[in-house]
Enzyme design. Sequence first.
Site, PDB file in Angstrom:
ATOM      1  N   LYS A 184       0.836  -1.203   0.000  1.00 13.51           N
ATOM      2  CA  LYS A 184       0.000   0.000   0.000  1.00 13.51           C
ATOM      3  C   LYS A 184       0.877   1.261   0.000  1.00 13.51           C
ATOM      4  CE  LYS A 184      -3.737  -2.297   2.493  1.00 13.51           C
ATOM      5  NZ  LYS A 184      -4.601  -2.509   1.366  1.00 13.51           N
ATOM      6  N   CYS A 185       1.811   1.295  -0.923  1.00 16.87           N
ATOM      7  CA  CYS A 185       2.807   2.360  -0.985  1.00 16.87           C
ATOM      8  C   CYS A 185       2.745   3.022  -2.361  1.00 16.87           C
ATOM      9  CB  CYS A 185       4.191   1.732  -0.747  1.00 16.87           C
ATOM     10  SG  CYS A 185       5.596   2.832  -0.951  1.00 16.87           S
ATOM     11  N   GLY A 186       3.174   4.253  -2.426  1.00 15.40           N
ATOM     12  CA  GLY A 186       3.254   4.946  -3.709  1.00 15.40           C
ATOM     13  C   GLY A 186       4.234   4.295  -4.679  1.00 15.40           C
ATOM     14  N   PHE A 187       5.104   3.444  -4.161  1.00  9.31           N
ATOM     15  CA  PHE A 187       6.075   2.739  -5.005  1.00  9.31           C
ATOM     16  C   PHE A 187       5.667   1.290  -5.287  1.00  9.31           C
ATOM     17  CE2 PHE A 187       8.688   6.046  -2.897  1.00  9.31           C
ATOM     18  CZ  PHE A 187       9.124   6.713  -4.036  1.00  9.31           C
ATOM     19  N   THR A 188       4.492   0.875  -4.837  1.00  4.39           N
ATOM     20  CA  THR A 188       4.057  -0.518  -5.002  1.00  4.39           C
ATOM     21  C   THR A 188       4.054  -0.937  -6.466  1.00  4.39           C
ATOM     22  OG1 THR A 188       2.766  -0.424  -2.968  1.00  4.39           O
ATOM     23  CG2 THR A 188       2.191  -2.165  -4.519  1.00  4.39           C
TER      24      THR A 188
END
Length: 172
Positions: A50-54
């Site tokens: 659940k990350c902006g880099f996922t």
Amino acid sequence: MKLLVITLALIMGIAAGSIYDFKVDGLTGGTINLKDYKGKKILIVNTASKCGFTHQYEGLEQLYEKYKDKLVIIGFPANNFKEQEPGSNGEIAEFCKKNYGVSFPMAKKISVKGDDTAPIYKYLIAEAEKKGIKDPIKWNFTKFLIDEKGNLVTVFPSKVEPMSEDLLKYLN
């Protein structure tokens, strides 16, 4: 002197003289023995669902598929940054397979920062600091590149995409 270094490493939870001394639990069971990857480059990445880099899971899978004859990628899910990996190991495995078709090895969820940092990450952090890279893990999707002989080459921050020239130059 060597005995002192080994003793200190054991006390600190770094029970390894080399990356190849580590065995870690796999995300869906079994053991990932890093010794099995001698002769290949290893890219170790702390991941989160659940990350902006996922979205980088997609690039990591592309990188793995393209270079798997000479590179292994090992993902280490971690919930150290803003609760971005809250799931269980089963939920993480399902998410990675369903959304990104991840086929590279994934380790069981660990901690990569703080008082409960996993031994493999204590080792990687210490190796990075020997190269002058202080506090190398700032966020999810930090990438540690290990060469074919088990030496840390460099650390890529989260913003470096897996298929970027910054990373690919070490593989071509």
